[in-house]
Structure formats: structure tokens, C-alpha cells
Write a protein that holds these residues in place. Sequence first.
Motif, PDB file in Angstrom:
ATOM      1  N   ARG A  53      73.424   8.009  30.572  1.00  0.00           N
ATOM      2  CA  ARG A  53      72.963   7.231  29.429  1.00  0.00           C
ATOM      3  C   ARG A  53      73.670   7.701  28.158  1.00  0.00           C
ATOM      4  O   ARG A  53      74.115   6.918  27.346  1.00  0.00           O
ATOM      5  CB  ARG A  53      71.449   7.380  29.288  1.00  0.00           C
ATOM      6  CG  ARG A  53      70.826   6.446  28.286  1.00  0.00           C
ATOM      7  CD  ARG A  53      69.326   6.425  28.477  1.00  0.00           C
ATOM      8  NE  ARG A  53      68.780   7.766  28.367  1.00  0.00           N
ATOM      9  CZ  ARG A  53      68.327   8.271  27.231  1.00  0.00           C
ATOM     10  NH1 ARG A  53      68.347   7.569  26.150  1.00  0.00           N
ATOM     11  NH2 ARG A  53      67.860   9.484  27.189  1.00  0.00           N
ATOM     12  N   HIS A  54      73.747   9.030  28.050  1.00  0.00           N
ATOM     13  CA  HIS A  54      74.429   9.566  26.881  1.00  0.00           C
ATOM     14  C   HIS A  54      75.872   9.129  26.854  1.00  0.00           C
ATOM     15  O   HIS A  54      76.430   8.881  25.809  1.00  0.00           O
ATOM     16  CB  HIS A  54      74.348  11.089  26.866  1.00  0.00           C
ATOM     17  CG  HIS A  54      73.068  11.560  26.302  1.00  0.00           C
ATOM     18  ND1 HIS A  54      72.923  11.803  24.961  1.00  0.00           N
ATOM     19  CD2 HIS A  54      71.874  11.767  26.867  1.00  0.00           C
ATOM     20  CE1 HIS A  54      71.675  12.165  24.725  1.00  0.00           C
ATOM     21  NE2 HIS A  54      71.022  12.160  25.862  1.00  0.00           N
ATOM     22  N   TRP A  75      76.129   5.826  25.350  1.00  0.00           N
ATOM     23  CA  TRP A  75      76.009   5.836  23.881  1.00  0.00           C
ATOM     24  C   TRP A  75      77.328   6.279  23.275  1.00  0.00           C
ATOM     25  O   TRP A  75      77.790   5.761  22.291  1.00  0.00           O
ATOM     26  CB  TRP A  75      74.956   6.841  23.410  1.00  0.00           C
ATOM     27  CG  TRP A  75      73.588   6.567  23.865  1.00  0.00           C
ATOM     28  CD1 TRP A  75      73.138   5.465  24.506  1.00  0.00           C
ATOM     29  CD2 TRP A  75      72.469   7.436  23.708  1.00  0.00           C
ATOM     30  NE1 TRP A  75      71.809   5.599  24.747  1.00  0.00           N
ATOM     31  CE2 TRP A  75      71.372   6.780  24.284  1.00  0.00           C
ATOM     32  CE3 TRP A  75      72.309   8.688  23.122  1.00  0.00           C
ATOM     33  CZ2 TRP A  75      70.119   7.368  24.300  1.00  0.00           C
ATOM     34  CZ3 TRP A  75      71.064   9.254  23.138  1.00  0.00           C
ATOM     35  CH2 TRP A  75      69.974   8.593  23.738  1.00  0.00           C
ATOM     36  N   LEU A  76      77.871   7.300  23.921  1.00  0.00           N
ATOM     37  CA  LEU A  76      79.116   7.847  23.420  1.00  0.00           C
ATOM     38  C   LEU A  76      80.175   6.766  23.402  1.00  0.00           C
ATOM     39  O   LEU A  76      80.898   6.603  22.433  1.00  0.00           O
ATOM     40  CB  LEU A  76      79.534   9.013  24.320  1.00  0.00           C
ATOM     41  CG  LEU A  76      80.995   9.398  24.258  1.00  0.00           C
ATOM     42  CD1 LEU A  76      81.275  10.136  22.977  1.00  0.00           C
ATOM     43  CD2 LEU A  76      81.350  10.237  25.457  1.00  0.00           C
ATOM     44  N   ALA A  99      74.448   8.414   6.940  1.00  0.00           N
ATOM     45  CA  ALA A  99      73.401   9.124   7.673  1.00  0.00           C
ATOM     46  C   ALA A  99      72.720  10.157   6.785  1.00  0.00           C
ATOM     47  O   ALA A  99      72.983  11.344   6.869  1.00  0.00           O
ATOM     48  CB  ALA A  99      73.994   9.808   8.893  1.00  0.00           C
ATOM     49  N   ILE A 101      66.242  10.286   8.277  1.00  0.00           N
ATOM     50  CA  ILE A 101      65.911   9.996   9.672  1.00  0.00           C
ATOM     51  C   ILE A 101      65.848   8.500   9.941  1.00  0.00           C
ATOM     52  O   ILE A 101      66.085   8.055  11.046  1.00  0.00           O
ATOM     53  CB  ILE A 101      64.592  10.694  10.068  1.00  0.00           C
ATOM     54  CG1 ILE A 101      64.510  10.868  11.583  1.00  0.00           C
ATOM     55  CG2 ILE A 101      63.389   9.964   9.531  1.00  0.00           C
ATOM     56  CD1 ILE A 101      63.372  11.754  12.025  1.00  0.00           C
ATOM     57  N   SER A 102      65.560   7.697   8.904  1.00  0.00           N
ATOM     58  CA  SER A 102      65.426   6.267   9.153  1.00  0.00           C
ATOM     59  C   SER A 102      66.777   5.633   9.431  1.00  0.00           C
ATOM     60  O   SER A 102      66.851   4.523   9.910  1.00  0.00           O
ATOM     61  CB  SER A 102      64.749   5.577   7.983  1.00  0.00           C
ATOM     62  OG  SER A 102      65.542   5.725   6.842  1.00  0.00           O
ATOM     63  N   SER A 103      67.860   6.338   9.126  1.00  0.00           N
ATOM     64  CA  SER A 103      69.152   5.754   9.419  1.00  0.00           C
ATOM     65  C   SER A 103      69.655   6.150  10.801  1.00  0.00           C
ATOM     66  O   SER A 103      70.724   5.751  11.216  1.00  0.00           O
ATOM     67  CB  SER A 103      70.169   6.161   8.350  1.00  0.00           C
ATOM     68  OG  SER A 103      70.287   7.563   8.356  1.00  0.00           O
ATOM     69  N   LEU A 104      68.889   6.954  11.523  1.00  0.00           N
ATOM     70  CA  LEU A 104      69.268   7.244  12.903  1.00  0.00           C
ATOM     71  C   LEU A 104      69.145   5.972  13.722  1.00  0.00           C
ATOM     72  O   LEU A 104      68.229   5.186  13.510  1.00  0.00           O
ATOM     73  CB  LEU A 104      68.329   8.295  13.511  1.00  0.00           C
ATOM     74  CG  LEU A 104      68.398   9.734  13.016  1.00  0.00           C
ATOM     75  CD1 LEU A 104      67.398  10.573  13.769  1.00  0.00           C
ATOM     76  CD2 LEU A 104      69.785  10.304  13.186  1.00  0.00           C
ATOM     77  N   PRO A 105      70.051   5.763  14.675  1.00  0.00           N
ATOM     78  CA  PRO A 105      69.870   4.611  15.563  1.00  0.00           C
ATOM     79  C   PRO A 105      68.595   4.773  16.398  1.00  0.00           C
ATOM     80  O   PRO A 105      68.097   5.890  16.552  1.00  0.00           O
ATOM     81  CB  PRO A 105      71.126   4.631  16.436  1.00  0.00           C
ATOM     82  CG  PRO A 105      71.723   5.979  16.271  1.00  0.00           C
ATOM     83  CD  PRO A 105      71.258   6.519  14.967  1.00  0.00           C
ATOM     84  N   LEU A 115      68.292   7.593  19.012  1.00  0.00           N
ATOM     85  CA  LEU A 115      68.140   8.967  18.538  1.00  0.00           C
ATOM     86  C   LEU A 115      66.781   9.172  17.879  1.00  0.00           C
ATOM     87  O   LEU A 115      66.170  10.229  18.026  1.00  0.00           O
ATOM     88  CB  LEU A 115      69.262   9.305  17.550  1.00  0.00           C
ATOM     89  CG  LEU A 115      70.642   9.460  18.190  1.00  0.00           C
ATOM     90  CD1 LEU A 115      71.670   9.819  17.147  1.00  0.00           C
ATOM     91  CD2 LEU A 115      70.597  10.515  19.279  1.00  0.00           C
ATOM     92  N   GLU A 163      64.430   9.790  20.557  1.00  0.00           N
ATOM     93  CA  GLU A 163      64.544  11.163  21.068  1.00  0.00           C
ATOM     94  C   GLU A 163      63.687  12.112  20.224  1.00  0.00           C
ATOM     95  O   GLU A 163      63.080  13.036  20.744  1.00  0.00           O
ATOM     96  CB  GLU A 163      66.008  11.637  21.063  1.00  0.00           C
ATOM     97  CG  GLU A 163      66.889  11.016  22.130  1.00  0.00           C
ATOM     98  CD  GLU A 163      66.755  11.727  23.483  1.00  0.00           C
ATOM     99  OE1 GLU A 163      66.138  12.797  23.552  1.00  0.00           O
ATOM    100  OE2 GLU A 163      67.272  11.179  24.476  1.00  0.00           O
ATOM    101  N   CYS A 164      63.658  11.875  18.911  1.00  0.00           N
ATOM    102  CA  CYS A 164      62.841  12.726  18.033  1.00  0.00           C
ATOM    103  C   CYS A 164      61.360  12.404  18.208  1.00  0.00           C
ATOM    104  O   CYS A 164      60.545  13.302  18.439  1.00  0.00           O
ATOM    105  CB  CYS A 164      63.224  12.518  16.571  1.00  0.00           C
ATOM    106  SG  CYS A 164      64.909  12.978  16.181  1.00  0.00           S
ATOM    107  N   LEU A 165      61.024  11.110  18.118  1.00  0.00           N
ATOM    108  CA  LEU A 165      59.609  10.722  18.148  1.00  0.00           C
ATOM    109  C   LEU A 165      58.953  11.063  19.484  1.00  0.00           C
ATOM    110  O   LEU A 165      57.770  11.389  19.538  1.00  0.00           O
ATOM    111  CB  LEU A 165      59.455   9.219  17.875  1.00  0.00           C
ATOM    112  CG  LEU A 165      59.895   8.745  16.493  1.00  0.00           C
ATOM    113  CD1 LEU A 165      59.620   7.262  16.322  1.00  0.00           C
ATOM    114  CD2 LEU A 165      59.183   9.524  15.403  1.00  0.00           C
ATOM    115  N   ARG A 222      59.172  13.573  21.184  1.00  0.00           N
ATOM    116  CA  ARG A 222      58.821  14.994  21.321  1.00  0.00           C
ATOM    117  C   ARG A 222      57.634  15.415  20.463  1.00  0.00           C
ATOM    118  O   ARG A 222      57.253  16.582  20.442  1.00  0.00           O
ATOM    119  CB  ARG A 222      60.037  15.849  20.929  1.00  0.00           C
ATOM    120  CG  ARG A 222      61.143  15.758  21.962  1.00  0.00           C
ATOM    121  CD  ARG A 222      62.477  16.150  21.374  1.00  0.00           C
ATOM    122  NE  ARG A 222      63.544  15.580  22.176  1.00  0.00           N
ATOM    123  CZ  ARG A 222      64.083  16.203  23.223  1.00  0.00           C
ATOM    124  NH1 ARG A 222      63.700  17.392  23.553  1.00  0.00           N
ATOM    125  NH2 ARG A 222      65.023  15.609  23.930  1.00  0.00           N
TER     126      ARG A 222
END
Lengths: 172, 424
Positions: B9-10, B13-14, B46, B49-53, B56, B59-61, B63
Motif C-alpha cells: 500500500r505504501h 502511495w509512493l 505542508a 496536520i490538516s494539509s496531510l493527505p 496520512l 495513520e495519525c487518527l 492511533r
Amino acid sequence: MASSSSSSSTQVKKITLKAADGKHFEVEEPVAMEMETVKSFFVGNEDAMKDMVVPLLNVSSEHMPAILDFYRNHSEFRKRTPPPPAEEVKAFNEAFLENKSDEQLMEMIMAANFLNTKELLNFLTEAAANRIKNKSVEYVRAFFGIENDFTPEEEARIRAENEWAFDGLDED
Amino acid sequence: MSESCSNSRHFSWLMKSCFPNSNPNQNYHTNIHQSITTTTTTTAAATDISSLPDDLLLECLSRVPSSSLPSLSLVSHRWSRLLLSPSFFHLRRHLHLLHHSLFALSSTTLQSATLLFDDDTTCSSWVLHPFPFLPLHSLSFANFQSFLSQARLSAIGPRIFIIGRNAMLRYDTWTRTLLSCSPMLFPRKKFASAVVSAKIYVTGGAYSTPTQSATVDEYDPETDTWRVVSHAPRVRYGCIGASVDGVFYVIGGLKMGGESAARAAGRREAHVLYASSMDLYDVEARAWLRSRALPGGGCVVGACASMGHVYILANHAVELSFWRFDARRKSRGFGEWSRIKSPPLPGQVRVDSRVKFSCVGIGDKVCLVQVMGCIDDLLRRSGRPLRGFKQSLVLVYNTDSGDWTRGPDLPDVIPRAACVHFQS
């Protein structure tokens, strides 16, 4: 593979990485290969290793030293027998995050994603989660500069519905 | 295996971030250099945090501890949408942040309670939550009670659907919010419901015209719509639903049809009318498999699925028997019934027609919750009906070891509960 060629030679090979703003970094090959993005750059292209400069488009030179430091230390942690005590790893990780602003943290998450390093990405997103847990809605919005796009009516309605779920938040 | 999934998956994205507008057949190096200009602009933007796609940010939320989720869902529409997305659920599962829990909702006190099941130990203790009773549905307290008393519960991940005759509510255990959803196509009572591949299936129950209740209806939570997907071979009243391996099991209940149907609806003790069979609907194939006979006389008082098996609890007027049906379609034993250890009821629980159990599969456990019934019928006979009643027994069957243990009693403030398993 690239890693086997490095073990056969006595001198550690260096790879040149170019950050987004054009600054060059000379990095030992095993450290550079921690980044899947760099690794995949050389797949099927081993001859180019000597003088190829690898452009890292989403990584600013500001973060490169810290990121490379993370790779160096964590790959050393992984290789060590017996494994390092948890406190040592924790101490390194805490020092890594110390003095990092939220903006820097976000930029490094973008960088870790681009470099395709699961370990660093997991570590940084966990750190971001720790910064937003148990915080009030207003705190999270202000902290990350997020615009509230709920209408006052919408927000009041949702809050009334689950008001009791907001117990136990940290003081802002 | 899961590791390789996430890597791939990564990698995608890459590829996306590497070659924003590229044709994969073009030369590799020219692409890299072309994309420098396009990607540097996103780096500069960037700043927070709101500009993260979305990937990502998820991935933060994903956790964040569950206790923080109610407030995070209020940050913005985008965050609220992300917390509802299937990816959020899958990421939390991947991070081992999902836990099995038993949810019990009282129709009389409007209190709810959850019991967390850990992986190794049996269970902790009940945690009480006031249920967010809704003024916005313009239902009075009494109407809400009657809605709940006849409702069936089904859960998809962390979201519990309370399916009533004329209304359906969705309770999100993460954000602790209650939403009104589309009601069933036909009003049903004492019907069977189960979840197969993140969709809810209902059939059976009381009806206004027999043809309507003979349908199998499917609810898609993504679109909030119901549709008829099949017609059941027979109508059952008071049947129980379960699902294993993509099959919707419609278990037991009373035989319905013609004159006897109307009588049965009014007479609970009509033993002769027990439909001692179950129907198997293959959801993906949209086909009915051969119906199976039920052991134990067919008076099923509880049923659920766990670890590839369907478990049923049969009532024989003076005792209970517990049975297991091998529902693993690829197994050689598919379709076999075996009688297993009966639940060890304490002496003071007398099995009679008033005792009622809720049977819930929770991971590798089967949980029996006594939601109604008498603890001492002598007291009841001597004219003190209320004092003689107690409803709180929780018994847990471990499908691995085949042993029963006693769980913490359901709190007194949760009488006449409806129970369901959820993951959050």
C-alpha cells in the motif's frame, strides 16, 4: 542485491542524496537503504550506484540530519544482541521529538511517507496521535490550524447528543 | 503477511507521490525530474496536520485512544468523515486497537452497559453509559421504550444498529452519537437479523400481509437503503438470525401461515407450532441452501455464531440444552450437530416459560445473558412477583476449551436488555 555488495567490500560505500531544496547529503549505503524509495531507485540499476545523485523531492534539508540520525540509531538497535533496553530506545525517541514543533512533525510525516519507511512513519504518526489525544475540540482545532466547517446549529446538535462523552479531557 | 500488505500500500502511495501525472510506461528518470516542480509546492504547503493527505491523517487518527474519538469527530466534516470510513476501522484492527465487547441496552431504563472481552482473560467488568435518548426523533420516553422493547440489535464494527418495527437508529460507540436511519421496508416484530459482509439482513416476524414478511431484506449502511433480495421458503415468527461463512441462518421460531399464524402471534405457549428447523440463505449466491432440522425439540431460546459454528440454546421446559452446528462450508463436518456442555445454571434459576436469554457470539466465546426470568418462583407464587424476579446472570462459554465460566452479573439498572457484540 545492493546490501550484499556492501558487505563484500571493506570500505563502506556512500550514496549522495539530494534534498528538495537542492542540498546534497553523503550517506553510508546501509543507512540510505533503510529508505525504500532510495532502494527502489537502484533496483535493476546497480551500475549507476557510483555517481548517481538520488533526488528526494519531498524532504527538506532541514529534516535530513534528524531523519538520517533516526535510521542510524534504529538500525543499530535492531542489529544489537542482546536487544537494547527499552529505556534506551525510549530515551532516543523522546530526545528525537523534543523541540520538534507540530509543523516540523507534520513535515517529517510527509517525508517519512515519501521515503516509504514504515518504522519512521509509525513512530511519527504515533507521536502526532499522542499530541491530539484527550484534547478538547477547540484545542485540537487551534493546535493544528483547522477551520471549523460545522455550522453553529450542527455543532450544537451533535454536542447536545453526546455531551456526556466529553468527560475526562485534559485541561487546554 | 499483513506486513507485506501494508508495504504494497505504501508503495502505491509512493508511486502516486513520485509520479503525479505520469504515464507508467514513460522513462523512469525523466519522470523523477519532471515531478520535482510539482511536488515541491505541496511540501511548502505542508504547514499543519490538516494539509496531510487523507491516508496520512488516518495513520495519525487511527492511533488515538478511543476515549478521544468523540471530540475528534467534532473537529471538522473531514475528520468526522474519516472516522466513519472503513479504512479507519481496518487501520485500528491492523494496530490491534480493536477489542471485542458486549453491549446491553435496557428497554425500560434506557441505560446501556458494555463489557470488554480481552484476548486472554474472560472479561472485565460492566461499564455503564446513559444512552443518548433523542429529543430529535420526537419520540416520547414511552414510545422510545416500546421501540426498544421490540428492536433487534445488529452491529457492524463499532456501530450498533437498533432495528425497530418502524424506525432504525445507529449508535456509534466511538463517537457516542445516535443517528436516525432508514426504517425497514416492512414493519416486522420478532424477526431474525444478522450481518454478512458489512450489510444487515432481516427476515421473518409478524407482518401485515404474509408475502411481505417472507422477504429477505438487505440494508446497506453506506447508502442507508433497504432492498428486497430474496423470498424465504417459510415465514417464522420469533426466529433468530446468525451468520457464518456468508450464510444468513434463520433459526427456529414459530410456524406461520394462514389461520395458525394469527393464532400463534397471540399465543406464546403454542409448542406444537415450533418450526424445528433453520433456513440457510447464501448471501453472495443469492440462493437458499437445504434447510436443516434443529435438535432439542426446536424450542430455540437463543442462538448465535462463533468461530465457524452456529450455537443454539434449546429450552425443554425444565432444562436447557446447548448445541453446536458446524457451519464451516469447506469443512467435512459441515452440517453436523453436536450436543455440548449445557450452561451451568445456578440452583435458584428455574427454567420456565418466562426465562429469557440473549445469546451472543464474541470472538471465540459464546455469551449467555439472562435478560428476563425468575430467580425464585416460590416467591412469585406467594404473590410477590417483583421480589422474585432477577435478571442478571452472565455465562461465558469458551469454544476452545469447551468450558463455561461465570461472567460479571449484568447491572441491575439494565433490565430487559437487548444484547449485541461489537468491535471498537
